[in-house]
Write a protein that holds these residues in place. Structure first.
Motif: not given
Length: 387
Positions: A117-120, A277-279, A369-372
């Protein structure tokens, strides 16, 4: 199209399971075990082949469902070489192997593998800018076709964006590529190609509305159907198979990829659920403000409940060591990374997957899975560790 057909079949089966009280794992004889789905699709001129392994108590009218999906995508004209009423459907589906089922029934992973998973913080969606813009353009391309804004467009199309970076941050856009299938009415350019007015219409309606202010320069190149024409498209032009576009499904090449495709698989398959889940983890870490980039690696073995390994990299952008973030993620208090725990945590046993099969699996708020919602917990734990 192949991904949408595979996920459409998955959704139909999960819809039945939800209506009849099925659970993902069979923990006792009183539980009705949920369906197991691993469906793949191959499309070519005039035909659809569905195959894979499905174990379910539900009944799915595959022929009607496939035709309906093809119709909704837009292939309703026989002149396109692929049309919902006349296509040939071949069915090669079998049941799930009992050797796989014995590991999954007890709550273990359905296969071995490495999920990423990745985010920036480049965009509001916490996605890399190139793929985020490409997805928005693809959505726009479909919208202007379906609404009749550009009535000459046909169903096939794709987009690509090249972004220049300076010191690791987006600076401007170098190039935009749009491939948009069209009819012959716009072949008024040199040598029977698409005319310049039509190209400009596509730039104005599809591209420019989604580009952030200041990102287009006098050096930005716009390439709309760079061969000059795109009349023959879809399965008539190019065969398709489920899982062929996994980099487009994820981060556009900005991050690593574990290799497993997502579409057509029920969420007991960690290829799918653990990647989500990783994202989810990566996005919450970035949303917490403790890092500007985050990559999460999770690995499993077939039949095991706990992940073999969890690794987190923030490329030096985090205010605490990556090893400390790993402790927050793996202590079981914030995230449950067992296959069953992931399904419960993200509420994955629902018919939501056909929506993922176009415009990417990540970066749209419609998916759980996009919730914060864990960002504040991560921030609090990081503060406790000295951030």
């Amino acid at each position: 199209m192949s991904d949408q057909i595979s996920d459409g079949i998955l959704d139909e089966i999960l819809r039945y399971d939800n209506e009849n009280g099925a659970v993902p794992y069979k923990f006792s004889e009183s539980d009705r075990r949920g369906s197991r789905v691993a469906c793949e699709t191959f499309v070519s001129t005039g035909m659809v082949l569905i195959g894979g392994e499905i174990t379910t108590e539900s009944y799915v009218d595959f022929k009607s469902l496939v035709r309906q999906i093809v119709k909704e995508i837009g292939y309703t004209d026989p002149n396109l070489g692929f049309e919902h009423k006349s296509l040939c459907l071949l069915n090669g589906i079998n049941e799930q192997s009992p050797d796989i089922a014995r590991g999954v029934d007890t709550g273990g992973a359905g296969d071995q593998g490495l999920m990423i998973g990745y985010a920036c913080d480049e965009t509001e969606e916490l996605m890399p800018m190139p793929i985020a813009l490409a997805h928005k353009m693809s959505i726009n391309l479909a919208r202007v076709r379906k609404e009749g804004v550009l009535g000459y467009l046909k169903p096939d199309g794709k987009t690509q964006v090249t972004v220049n970076y300076r010191d690791g941050r987006p600076e401007d856009i170098s190039a935009v590529v749009v491939a948009a299938q069209h009819d012959s009415s716009v072949l008024d350019g040199p040598g029977g190609s698409m005319g310049p007015e039509t190209r400009q219409q596509i730039i104005d309606e599809v591209v420019k509305p989604v580009i952030p202010e200041g990102m287009i320069t006098d050096k930005t190149r716009f390439l709309v159907n760079p061969t000059g024409r795109f009349i023959v498209g879809g399965p008539q032009s190019d065969t398709g198979m489920t899982g062929r576009k996994i980099i487009v499904d994820t981060y556009g090449g900005m991050a690593s990829h574990g290799g497993g495709a997502f579409s057509g698989k029920d969420p007991t398959k960690v290829d799918k659920s653990a990647t989500y889940a990783a994202r989810y983890i990566a996005k919450n870490i970035v949303a917490s403000g403790i890092a500007s980039r985050c990559t999460v690696h999770i690995s499993y073995a077939i039949g095991t409940k706990e992940p073999l390994n969890v690794m987190i990299h923030t490329d030096g952008t985090c205010c605490i060591p990556d090893s400390e973030i790993e402790k927050i993620v793996t202590d079981g208090q914030v995230f449950d990374l067992t296959p069953c725990g992931i399904i419960d945590m993200l509420d994955l046993w629902r018919p939501i997957y056909r929506q993922t099969a176009a415009y990417g699996h990540f970066g749209r708020e419609i998916f759980p899975w996009e919730e914060t919602d864990k960002a504040h917990i991560i921030k609090k734990e990081a503060s406790r560790l000295g951030a």
